[in-house]
Structure formats: structure tokens, C-alpha cells
Design an enzyme around this catalytic site. Structure first.
Site, PDB file in Angstrom:
ATOM      1  N   PRO A   2      -3.372  30.963   5.699  1.00 36.78           N
ATOM      2  CA  PRO A   2      -3.973  32.137   5.045  1.00 36.78           C
ATOM      3  C   PRO A   2      -5.263  31.760   4.321  1.00 36.78           C
ATOM      4  O   PRO A   2      -5.337  30.719   3.679  1.00 36.78           O
ATOM      5  CB  PRO A   2      -2.903  32.565   4.043  1.00 36.78           C
ATOM      6  CG  PRO A   2      -1.639  31.947   4.510  1.00 36.78           C
ATOM      7  CD  PRO A   2      -2.027  30.686   5.226  1.00 36.78           C
ATOM      8  N   GLU A   3      -6.294  32.604   4.491  1.00 39.10           N
ATOM      9  CA  GLU A   3      -7.576  32.379   3.836  1.00 39.10           C
ATOM     10  C   GLU A   3      -7.810  33.506   2.826  1.00 39.10           C
ATOM     11  O   GLU A   3      -6.913  34.300   2.568  1.00 39.10           O
ATOM     12  CB  GLU A   3      -8.694  32.317   4.898  1.00 39.10           C
ATOM     13  CG  GLU A   3      -8.436  31.217   5.924  1.00 39.10           C
ATOM     14  CD  GLU A   3      -9.489  31.138   7.033  1.00 39.10           C
ATOM     15  OE1 GLU A   3     -10.623  31.584   6.816  1.00 39.10           O
ATOM     16  OE2 GLU A   3      -9.165  30.626   8.111  1.00 39.10           O
TER      17      GLU A   3
END
Ligand SMILES: [Zn+2]
Length: 266
Positions: A2-3
Site C-alpha cells: 500500500p502506498e
């Protein structure tokens, strides 16, 4: 992993459902994800506290608590937060007043949960570069001209700018029409401006669509994010570029796969 858009999506989801709620019980089913303090202390120090504020810094989630401390959550590779959770097969479950549960799931156990006095003093946080949405165009251009590294590894360097990872770096560079192998110093003023604009554009659009579910990421509700259908190059090796039709290429850069179109990105 996840960014920024995925973590921001979870943060906004959490704000709607757990802000102001009291943590009644913490069940630690796998202590490996708890980095500090010791799991028993972690559990004890959270029970009875209320969630006062929910923040994001880079890819880190911060839940500020009623006693001034904070619970920080880094999802790393496969971490998920799900609400309402089932308190089954989770690594840690946070039971909240009212009876619902926030589950922290993590298949590969790289996630990092901490309870700390001052999250701003975490070494990891102090090493983070600016938030993309806080940057001015002038600051960003200045930052780029001081670096001699290749642009793609630079964009995912959390000390340079925080929140961008492998996926969004590829999507941003494609839209800015910049080859990932270019050195940051070689970018023209126009290219720097395009890059600046696309960083904000791509990240905002990804947030709007709830992030990209390519691996384990899900929204707080457990549903996938929608942004993967807008990907231009990421994960599309050998497939025709949507703009020019030439095959998308994948190269390795610093051990990470980089997707780009050699024709559109100069
Ligand atoms: Zn192309």
C-alpha cells in the site's frame, strides 16, 4: 505494498467509523507485528483509551489517543485494516465500545504496530521527506536539481518525498512522459513541472478511486480499490501501450521492477 493513496483511503474510512470511539479490549493473536512496547504492555496501554485523531504521514497511519500517546500502524507488504472485522484469523483485533471490532490482518507479518509517546519522534518519521500535497512546485524543482540519482528510484525514496512507491512512481512517470532511467538533474524545467503536476494528479485520482488493489490491499470495508483499471503501465509488461500501441517494457532498477513505455517516455 500500500502506498499513499491506499493508506489515505483507509485513513478516511477510519475517520468515518472509529473516531471518538473507546478501545475496550485488544486481542493480540500474533505478537510478531507488535514492534513496541512488549505485546502485553501494548495491549494494556491501549485498553480504555479513546481514539482522538487519525492522521497519515507517508505510508504510516497514526491514531492519536486520549492520553496523548499514539498507535502507529504501518501496513508494509500485506497488512490490512478491516472494519467491522470478525476478530477471526486477524493478527490483532481492537474491540471498540459499541461492540464492533477493527481487525489488523497481515498474511506475511511484515506489518508494524507501535504504541508510542510521540510519533513525530520515531526515527522512521524523522527520516521522511515532504508530503507530496504539501510541496510547492518551486520546492520540488529545487529538490530535483540537488539530486544526481535516476528519477524512478528517487521518487520511491521515502527520504526524498514520502508516500510514493513502485506502482505510483511508474504511473506518474508515464503520464509525465519521462523515462525512469533519466537522472533527476537532466530534467528540463518543463519536465519537472509535468512531473510535479502528475504526482498530485495521479495520487488524487487514486485516492478518489479508493486506491489500487493489486496484491493484498483492501479498503476498510474489505472491498478492493478501483484505481487498478486506470493503470497505464504498472503490471502491463509486453501489453500494448494505451497511447502508442508499442509494448510496455519492464526493467529492474535497484531490485524493483519498473514498467514504462520506451516510445512515450523520453
Ligand atoms: Zn507508448
Amino acid at each position: 505494498m500500500p502506498e499513499l493513496p491506499e493508506v489515505e483511503t483507509i485513513k478516511r474510512g477510519l475517520e468515518k467509523v472509529i473516531l471518538g470511539k473507546k478501545i475496550t479490549e485488544v486481542c493480540v493473536n500474533n505478537p510478531l507485528v507488535i514492534r513496541e512496547p512488549a505485546p502485553a504492555v501494548f495491549k494494556r496501554s491501549l485498553e480504555g483509551l479513546t481514539i482522538k485523531n487519525i492522521l497519515r504521514r507517508g505510508k504510516l497511519l497514526i491514531l492519536e489517543l486520549s492520553n496523548g500517546q499514539a498507535l502507529t500502524i504501518h501496513l508494509k507488504m500485506t497488512g490490512q485494516l478491516v472494519y467491522p472485522g470478525k476478530a477471526k484469523n486477524s493478527r490483532v483485533s481492537f474491540h471498540l465500545a459499541g461492540g464492533k471490532v477493527l481487525d489488523f490482518n497481515d498474511q506475511r507479518l511484515f506489518g508494524e504496530l507501535r504504541v508510542v509517546r510521540d510519533w513525530k519522534k520515531l526515527k522512521f518519521v524523522q527520516g521522511l521527506g515532504p508530503e507530496p500535497f504539501d510541496l510547492t512546485s518551486a520546492d520540488f524543482k529545487d529538490m530535483l536539481s540537488k539530486k544526481k540519482t535516476k528519477i524512478k528510484p528517487l521518487l520511491i525514496d521515502q527520504g526524498f518525498i514520502s508516500g510514493i512507491g513502485n506502482l505510483y512512481a511508474a504511473e506518474i512517470l508515464f503520464r509525465a512522459k519521462i523515462n525512469p532511467e533519466r537522472s533527476s538533474q537532466s530534467l528540463t524545467g518543463k519536465e519537472k513541472e509535468a512531473l510535479y503536476k502528475e504526482i498530485k494528479q495521479v495520487l488524487s485520482s487514486a485516492i478518489k478511486h479508493g486506491g489500487s488493489s493489486v496484491d493484498n490491499y483492501v479498503r476498510l470495508s474489505g472491498k478492493p480499490g478501483d484505481y487498478a483499471r486506470f493503470h497505464q503501465v504498472y503490471g502491463r509488461e509486453g501489453k500494448p501501450c494505451f497511447v502508442c500501441g508499442n509494448p510496455v517494457k519492464r526493467i529492474a532498477q535497484g531490485g524493483r521492477g519498473t514498467y514504462f513505455c520506451p516510445k512515450c517516455q523520453k
